[in-house]
Design a protein around this motif. Structure first.
Motif, PDB file in Angstrom:
ATOM      1  N   UNK A  33       0.826  -1.201   0.000  1.00  0.00           N
ATOM      2  CA  UNK A  33       0.000   0.000   0.000  1.00  0.00           C
ATOM      3  C   UNK A  33       0.865   1.257   0.000  1.00  0.00           C
ATOM      4  N   UNK A  34       0.537   2.168  -0.889  1.00  0.00           N
ATOM      5  CA  UNK A  34       1.259   3.441  -0.919  1.00  0.00           C
ATOM      6  C   UNK A  34       1.155   4.164   0.422  1.00  0.00           C
ATOM      7  N   UNK A  49       4.219  -0.898  -5.681  1.00  0.00           N
ATOM      8  CA  UNK A  49       3.538   0.023  -4.764  1.00  0.00           C
ATOM      9  C   UNK A  49       2.234   0.469  -5.408  1.00  0.00           C
ATOM     10  N   UNK A  50       1.126   0.176  -4.745  1.00  0.00           N
ATOM     11  CA  UNK A  50      -0.193   0.443  -5.330  1.00  0.00           C
ATOM     12  C   UNK A  50      -1.152   0.944  -4.248  1.00  0.00           C
ATOM     13  N   UNK A  51      -2.212   1.650  -4.647  1.00  0.00           N
ATOM     14  CA  UNK A  51      -3.227   2.103  -3.671  1.00  0.00           C
ATOM     15  C   UNK A  51      -4.219   0.976  -3.369  1.00  0.00           C
ATOM     16  N   UNK A  52      -3.990   0.240  -2.293  1.00  0.00           N
ATOM     17  CA  UNK A  52      -4.847  -0.883  -1.921  1.00  0.00           C
ATOM     18  C   UNK A  52      -5.328  -0.698  -0.485  1.00  0.00           C
ATOM     19  N   UNK A  53      -6.417  -1.384  -0.134  1.00  0.00           N
ATOM     20  CA  UNK A  53      -6.993  -1.263   1.201  1.00  0.00           C
ATOM     21  C   UNK A  53      -6.151  -1.959   2.275  1.00  0.00           C
ATOM     22  N   UNK A  54      -5.694  -3.214   2.033  1.00  0.00           N
ATOM     23  CA  UNK A  54      -4.794  -3.837   3.020  1.00  0.00           C
ATOM     24  C   UNK A  54      -3.404  -3.201   2.925  1.00  0.00           C
ATOM     25  N   UNK A  55      -2.528  -3.572   3.832  1.00  0.00           N
ATOM     26  CA  UNK A  55      -1.158  -3.065   3.767  1.00  0.00           C
ATOM     27  C   UNK A  55      -0.353  -3.815   2.707  1.00  0.00           C
ATOM     28  N   UNK A  56      -0.655  -5.118   2.549  1.00  0.00           N
ATOM     29  CA  UNK A  56       0.029  -5.942   1.543  1.00  0.00           C
ATOM     30  C   UNK A  56      -0.959  -6.911   0.903  1.00  0.00           C
ATOM     31  N   UNK A  57      -0.727  -7.196  -0.355  1.00  0.00           N
ATOM     32  CA  UNK A  57      -1.388  -8.312  -1.031  1.00  0.00           C
ATOM     33  C   UNK A  57      -0.311  -9.087  -1.770  1.00  0.00           C
ATOM     34  N   UNK A  58      -0.213 -10.379  -1.478  1.00  0.00           N
ATOM     35  CA  UNK A  58       0.735 -11.257  -2.162  1.00  0.00           C
ATOM     36  C   UNK A  58      -0.030 -12.139  -3.144  1.00  0.00           C
ATOM     37  N   UNK A  59       0.508 -12.268  -4.338  1.00  0.00           N
ATOM     38  CA  UNK A  59      -0.020 -13.213  -5.325  1.00  0.00           C
ATOM     39  C   UNK A  59       1.016 -14.323  -5.496  1.00  0.00           C
ATOM     40  N   UNK A  60       0.679 -15.501  -5.003  1.00  0.00           N
ATOM     41  CA  UNK A  60       1.603 -16.635  -5.051  1.00  0.00           C
ATOM     42  C   UNK A  60       0.861 -17.867  -5.556  1.00  0.00           C
TER      43      UNK A  60
END
Length: 247
Positions: free
Chosen positions: A30-31, A58-69
């Motif tokens: 999250x930015x 770095x993107x404007x997202x609601x959570x602090x982190x999103x991982x795509x695995x």
């Protein structure tokens, strides 16, 4: 996975990391969360992700982190400083985001016993549903982010293993189904494996073959008129052959 129990300086030193050739996944930060952190911690995170073959965006997202695995998205709230006088925003945010993300974890930094006791008291005071979302207490920032990456990686690996297992089971069932098909159709006098495969590709299931007319078989396959006649009589004339012989 690379060890994060090093100082920020060590984590930023290229000689102390070994990059893997295959990308383990993508980490979106999250930015807003990034702008609230000390630059040295962001550098640590960037170096740690690179060492473990994650790409950072770095993107404007609601959570602090999103991982795509491994085809799975895992979201995280990372509480780096527990303030016992202002806990409502933490639990309110967790309740809100759990409805938006199927896989959400809340990592909370609790370096002292007092903070841990405060967290436990607040957790029950705000009537959180156990495990929804899971809260993960850690002692320091580095441990917290290491835990985040391990959770995301483990979730992705489990997803891939389940997908592979499902594919293997479906493949096994398909092979078993085809074996049964061949045993039934080749029990028809004069019909061999080649003929059975031809019928399967051109007409389909045993039920469909049983309903097909002689003309349908001749039009759809390269079988001879005699074989087409045998097949139709096999399924329609009990005097010719009462039932398929399954070996």
């Amino acid at each position: 996975m690379a060890d994060s129990r090093s100082t920020y300086t060590q984590a930023q030193n290229p000689s102390s990391t070994v990059k893997m050739s295959v990308c383990a996944g993508v980490c979106m930060m999250s930015n807003a969360w990034r702008d609230e952190q000390h630059p040295s911690f962001i550098n640590f995170i960037s170096s740690f992700l690179a060492a473990n073959s994650f790409r950072l965006n770095f993107v404007p997202i609601a959570p602090d982190f999103i991982f795509n695995c491994g085809g799975l998205s895992v979201a995280f709230i990372f509480v780096i400083k527990w303030d016992s006088r202002n806990v409502a925003p933490v639990f309110g945010r967790a309740k809100k985001l759990k409805g938006m993300f199927a896989n959400l974890y809340v990592v909370v930094t609790l370096p002292t016993r007092e903070q841990n006791d405060s967290f436990v008291h607040a957790y029950f005071e705000y009537a959180m549903e156990l495990g929804r979302p899971p809260f993960v207490p850690v002692q320091d920032l580095e441990m917290g982010f290491e835990k985040i990456v391990k959770i995301a990686h483990s979730c992705g690996v489990c997803k891939q293993h389940k997908a592979k297992s499902k594919f293997k089971n479906e493949r096994k069932q398909s092979v078993q189904g085809m074996d049964n098909f061949l045993r039934v159709v080749t029990s028809i006098p004069g019909i061999d494996n080649h003929d059975a495969n031809t019928l399967n590709q051109a007409i389909g299931s045993i039920e469909a073959i049983g309903k097909a007319s002689k003309e349908d078989i001749l039009e759809s396959t390269d079988l001879s008129a005699d074989k087409a006649e045998t097949i139709t009589r096999f399924f329609r004339d009990p005097k010719f052959y009462l039932s398929p012989r399954i070996i």
